[in-house]
Design a protein around this motif. Sequence first.
Motif, PDB file in Angstrom:
ATOM      1  N   GLY A 720       0.828  -1.204   0.000  1.00  9.74           N
ATOM      2  CA  GLY A 720       0.000   0.000   0.000  1.00  9.74           C
ATOM      3  C   GLY A 720       0.866   1.259   0.000  1.00  9.74           C
ATOM      4  N   ASN A 721       0.606   2.120   0.943  1.00  8.58           N
ATOM      5  CA  ASN A 721       1.312   3.407   1.030  1.00  8.58           C
ATOM      6  C   ASN A 721       2.529   3.344   1.945  1.00  8.58           C
ATOM      7  OD1 ASN A 721       0.991   6.047  -0.094  1.00  8.58           O
ATOM      8  ND2 ASN A 721       0.588   6.837   1.959  1.00  8.58           N
ATOM      9  N   THR A 722       2.896   2.137   2.383  1.00  4.69           N
ATOM     10  CA  THR A 722       3.881   1.993   3.454  1.00  4.69           C
ATOM     11  C   THR A 722       5.246   2.552   3.091  1.00  4.69           C
ATOM     12  OG1 THR A 722       2.729   0.014   4.213  1.00  4.69           O
ATOM     13  CG2 THR A 722       4.954   0.346   5.042  1.00  4.69           C
ATOM     14  N   ARG A 723       5.781   2.184   1.919  1.00  9.09           N
ATOM     15  CA  ARG A 723       7.122   2.644   1.546  1.00  9.09           C
ATOM     16  C   ARG A 723       7.186   4.175   1.437  1.00  9.09           C
ATOM     17  NH1 ARG A 723      11.394  -0.667  -0.584  1.00  9.09           N
ATOM     18  NH2 ARG A 723      11.521  -2.341   0.956  1.00  9.09           N
ATOM     19  N   LEU A 724       6.154   4.756   0.860  1.00  3.93           N
ATOM     20  CA  LEU A 724       6.128   6.215   0.744  1.00  3.93           C
ATOM     21  C   LEU A 724       6.141   6.859   2.118  1.00  3.93           C
ATOM     22  CD1 LEU A 724       5.891   8.836  -0.852  1.00  3.93           C
ATOM     23  CD2 LEU A 724       3.402   8.481  -0.942  1.00  3.93           C
ATOM     24  N   HIS A 725       5.349   6.321   3.035  1.00  2.00           N
ATOM     25  CA  HIS A 725       5.299   6.861   4.392  1.00  2.00           C
ATOM     26  C   HIS A 725       6.648   6.710   5.085  1.00  2.00           C
ATOM     27  CE1 HIS A 725       4.315   7.140   8.688  1.00  2.00           C
ATOM     28  NE2 HIS A 725       3.257   7.850   8.308  1.00  2.00           N
ATOM     29  N   LEU A 726       7.258   5.522   4.918  1.00  2.00           N
ATOM     30  CA  LEU A 726       8.552   5.247   5.547  1.00  2.00           C
ATOM     31  C   LEU A 726       9.619   6.228   5.064  1.00  2.00           C
ATOM     32  CD1 LEU A 726      10.683   3.476   7.037  1.00  2.00           C
ATOM     33  CD2 LEU A 726      10.702   1.999   5.008  1.00  2.00           C
ATOM     34  N   TYR A 727       9.732   6.405   3.756  1.00  2.00           N
ATOM     35  CA  TYR A 727      10.787   7.276   3.231  1.00  2.00           C
ATOM     36  C   TYR A 727      10.478   8.754   3.452  1.00  2.00           C
ATOM     37  CZ  TYR A 727      13.733   3.623   1.366  1.00  2.00           C
ATOM     38  OH  TYR A 727      14.593   2.559   1.261  1.00  2.00           O
ATOM     39  N   THR A 728       9.197   9.097   3.567  1.00  2.00           N
ATOM     40  CA  THR A 728       8.860  10.465   3.959  1.00  2.00           C
ATOM     41  C   THR A 728       9.345  10.737   5.380  1.00  2.00           C
ATOM     42  OG1 THR A 728       6.900  10.452   2.526  1.00  2.00           O
ATOM     43  CG2 THR A 728       6.979  12.118   4.275  1.00  2.00           C
ATOM     44  N   MET A 729       9.121   9.774   6.260  1.00  2.00           N
ATOM     45  CA  MET A 729       9.577   9.914   7.640  1.00  2.00           C
ATOM     46  C   MET A 729      11.099  10.062   7.707  1.00  2.00           C
ATOM     47  SD  MET A 729       9.441   7.120  10.720  1.00  2.00           S
ATOM     48  CE  MET A 729       7.701   6.848  10.545  1.00  2.00           C
ATOM     49  N   MET A 730      11.808   9.209   6.961  1.00  2.00           N
ATOM     50  CA  MET A 730      13.266   9.258   6.996  1.00  2.00           C
ATOM     51  C   MET A 730      13.787  10.557   6.383  1.00  2.00           C
ATOM     52  SD  MET A 730      14.607   5.346   6.443  1.00  2.00           S
ATOM     53  CE  MET A 730      14.181   5.212   4.710  1.00  2.00           C
ATOM     54  N   THR A 731      13.139  11.014   5.318  1.00  2.00           N
ATOM     55  CA  THR A 731      13.544  12.290   4.701  1.00  2.00           C
ATOM     56  C   THR A 731      13.368  13.445   5.674  1.00  2.00           C
ATOM     57  OG1 THR A 731      12.877  11.453   2.525  1.00  2.00           O
ATOM     58  CG2 THR A 731      13.173  13.828   2.739  1.00  2.00           C
ATOM     59  N   ASP A 732      12.218  13.500   6.323  1.00  2.00           N
ATOM     60  CA  ASP A 732      11.960  14.570   7.291  1.00  2.00           C
ATOM     61  C   ASP A 732      12.977  14.529   8.434  1.00  2.00           C
ATOM     62  OD1 ASP A 732       9.821  15.338   5.761  1.00  2.00           O
ATOM     63  OD2 ASP A 732       8.303  14.399   7.037  1.00  2.00           O
ATOM     64  N   PHE A 733      13.318  13.338   8.876  1.00  2.00           N
ATOM     65  CA  PHE A 733      14.298  13.186   9.955  1.00  2.00           C
ATOM     66  C   PHE A 733      15.656  13.752   9.537  1.00  2.00           C
ATOM     67  CE2 PHE A 733      17.693  10.745  12.027  1.00  2.00           C
ATOM     68  CZ  PHE A 733      17.364  10.892  13.363  1.00  2.00           C
ATOM     69  N   ILE A 734      16.078  13.410   8.336  1.00  2.00           N
ATOM     70  CA  ILE A 734      17.388  13.883   7.858  1.00  2.00           C
ATOM     71  C   ILE A 734      17.385  15.395   7.673  1.00  2.00           C
ATOM     72  CG2 ILE A 734      18.958  13.823   5.866  1.00  2.00           C
ATOM     73  CD1 ILE A 734      18.117  10.821   5.609  1.00  2.00           C
ATOM     74  N   LEU A 735      16.326  15.927   7.077  1.00  2.00           N
ATOM     75  CA  LEU A 735      16.270  17.377   6.849  1.00  2.00           C
ATOM     76  C   LEU A 735      16.260  18.147   8.165  1.00  2.00           C
ATOM     77  CD1 LEU A 735      13.687  17.586   3.915  1.00  2.00           C
ATOM     78  CD2 LEU A 735      16.184  17.678   3.792  1.00  2.00           C
ATOM     79  N   GLU A 736      15.636  17.567   9.181  1.00  2.00           N
ATOM     80  CA  GLU A 736      15.557  18.255  10.473  1.00  2.00           C
ATOM     81  C   GLU A 736      16.806  18.054  11.322  1.00  2.00           C
ATOM     82  OE1 GLU A 736      13.014  18.088  14.666  1.00  2.00           O
ATOM     83  OE2 GLU A 736      12.247  17.027  12.881  1.00  2.00           O
ATOM     84  N   LYS A 737      17.362  16.845  11.297  1.00  2.00           N
ATOM     85  CA  LYS A 737      18.424  16.508  12.255  1.00  2.00           C
ATOM     86  C   LYS A 737      19.842  16.614  11.694  1.00  2.00           C
ATOM     87  CE  LYS A 737      15.255  15.052  15.233  1.00  2.00           C
ATOM     88  NZ  LYS A 737      14.919  15.795  16.479  1.00  2.00           N
ATOM     89  N   LEU A 738      19.997  16.553  10.370  1.00  2.00           N
ATOM     90  CA  LEU A 738      21.354  16.507   9.823  1.00  2.00           C
ATOM     91  C   LEU A 738      21.662  17.755   9.005  1.00  2.00           C
ATOM     92  CD1 LEU A 738      23.848  14.628   9.659  1.00  2.00           C
ATOM     93  CD2 LEU A 738      22.898  13.716   7.533  1.00  2.00           C
TER      94      LEU A 738
END
Length: 738
Positions: A720-738
């Motif tokens: 379903g939408n799982t991969r998109l949600h997962l990589y959105t989460m990881m992208t947001d984490f990197i943009l915010e934390k790194l």
Amino acid sequence: MKFPTLLVAFIIAASSVLSAQKKEVSLEEIWNGTFRQERLQSLQSLDNGKEYVVLNYDRQAGTTSIDVYSYKTGKKTRTLVNSADLNDIKAFQDFKFSEDESKILLSTELEPIFRRSTKEIYYVCDVNSKSLQKVSDQKIQEASFSPDATKVAYVFENNIYILDLKSGDRTQVTEDGVINSIINGVTDWVYEEEFSFVKAYAWNPSGEKIAYLKFDESEVPEFSMDLFKKDLYPSQEVFKYPKAGEANSEISLHMYDVKSKTSEEIDLGDKYDVAEEAEKVNENAVGDFYIPRIKWTQDPMILSVQVINRHQNNLDLMFIDAENNEAELILNEQDEAYVDITDNLTFLENNSFIWTSEKDGYNHIYLYDEDGELQKQITSGNWEVTDYYGYDPKADVIYYQSTENGSVNRDVYSIKPNGKNKKRLTDRNGMNSASFSADYTYFINTFTDVDTPNVYTLHRSKDGKQVREILNNKALLEKNAGYDFAPKELTTINVNGNDLNMSIIKPTDFDETKKYPMLMFQYSGPGSQSVSNSYFSSNDYWHQLLANKGYIIVTVDGRGTGFKGADFKKVTYKELGKYEVEDQIAAAKQLGERAYIDADRIGIWGWSYGGFMSSNAILKGNDIFSAAIAVAPVTSWRFYDSVYTERYMRTPQENPSGYDENSPLNHVEKLKGDYLIIHGGGDDNVHVQNTMRMVEELIQANKQFDWAIYPDRNHGIYGGNTRLHLYTMMTDFILEKL
């Protein structure tokens, strides 16, 4: 030459406009199939060697067909089966030919079990009459024709059955199969996952015998997973899973006589008497063994069996005489660390055989006579044979793939069994693989490099000359040209005395006078490879998205990874997570000294073994890494399965320090940076237990972190939408934390 200032300004402005016209890739595009490569699906050579078949799917009609094509012209010559012409099947998902290609087993209603196993409804289709015969009303496993195509064997609820296609009579070969206790003819969970096979029975070439494996997993501890789905109450999936140091299935080899309808267990000798062997080892060790391969030889009454001890460093190749069921040792291979299991064993007409081994320090091809006496080391050198394609008896030629042209590349070669007349059959630097026609007249070469998605071409086997191009991905290249993609640069970095393969993706507007944050990606598992001369994967597209946002992406294959010799790969033996982590930390530190890398903004991420690595890296390298993402990580090898873990670590009882000193669970107090841990709640492979234990240790150490659980998702975390949600989460984490 001096350009006028106005002209220089115009050129810069024009370049900026051209750059601005290029699109930045989106997460939705990465996961909705926008960049999907064209591939040859289910291609299989026919015995005539002149034609091949492909499984084609008509999306509009919802039907499937097995179509025949000419190797030489590429033109479709005929259709063998089309589900539109069949009354009982709308579509089928897979197929298997009988030996004489007169019948086809059609697979429908596939139901996945684990990574490689399925249950399905099978039909036998007669190629000439197009008549259908249902094998069983129930979903069954691993159906296969007898050599003369008069019978079909299969497994249902852990028992083996034989259906006589003419009479319709059904014979039950075994009767003791019980779910989560006794398995006949298919493998248990750990064999399927780590020895990469499911079908654990084999017809002999005359159809008189069936050799099969029996797994007694009654003493194997059970693992349970709660699956929440959408029901009022969750359900629980319970299966046998031997963790490191725990009880394995007791394995035994049996021979069934089709005529007398009787089975006999094969005595492999005192060496493989589990009770007797267990008495010989110390109380903390284990004395059982594995049978990872069975294969009939050219003699229809001689079965080859590979048997390896639990430490996986002592492998016996045995021959079983099916007429008297006696076993004979033919070849023994030992290693101080471990012996890899492959499918490279090939028997020649006189039952001499071809075998691959790392015994000279690199994986090479060897020829033995029928008694197991070495006749010739066929290939040699400081490079690896990475795939064995087979032996052509007509031309007396062996075909294989190797790293002779560099460990990030692959080429296809031919060579005589005497080691002479070696020919390189591929001529483009990159990753080349081959699929040969049944008579070895032709091979289809799949080629890719960092600039080229898969290209499929037909070649003559005798000299490698290209006959024609079959399929390319020029449309994908044209599409990608409209995006702001940067090249993937391949290079090396000297770390801890080793030249390690490295890839770098930089922003397209890279300016070496500026400083950029860096994200490292790695997997690092034993024998693996993440840096290769190949085109973008899905992760590469995501890395391009991050490069568009100003990040430099680096991948380094450290010690323990593959294709650079046995010593380089096996240095991590008994110490998983030590040398690999040291190499990632040292590489990050060295790269951080480059003027364009912001040493205060270095992150690392990985999945599975890579998640284990990234967790260790941010803990042990807390002065280097400021952020890490661990997806489906192992956090203690005590939680992982016996076959994989003990191959590299021995048991926890024998090697407790190796397990504990490199476990992230024992280093949580060192966390300084930002850490995100993610897991699928239905992961049957790396259990969510790993993440739950890591979370608890972090909580008790009062360390703040981010985490997410994807309900019911397996190790791949998709659907379903799982991969998109997962990589959105990881992208947001990197943009915010790194």
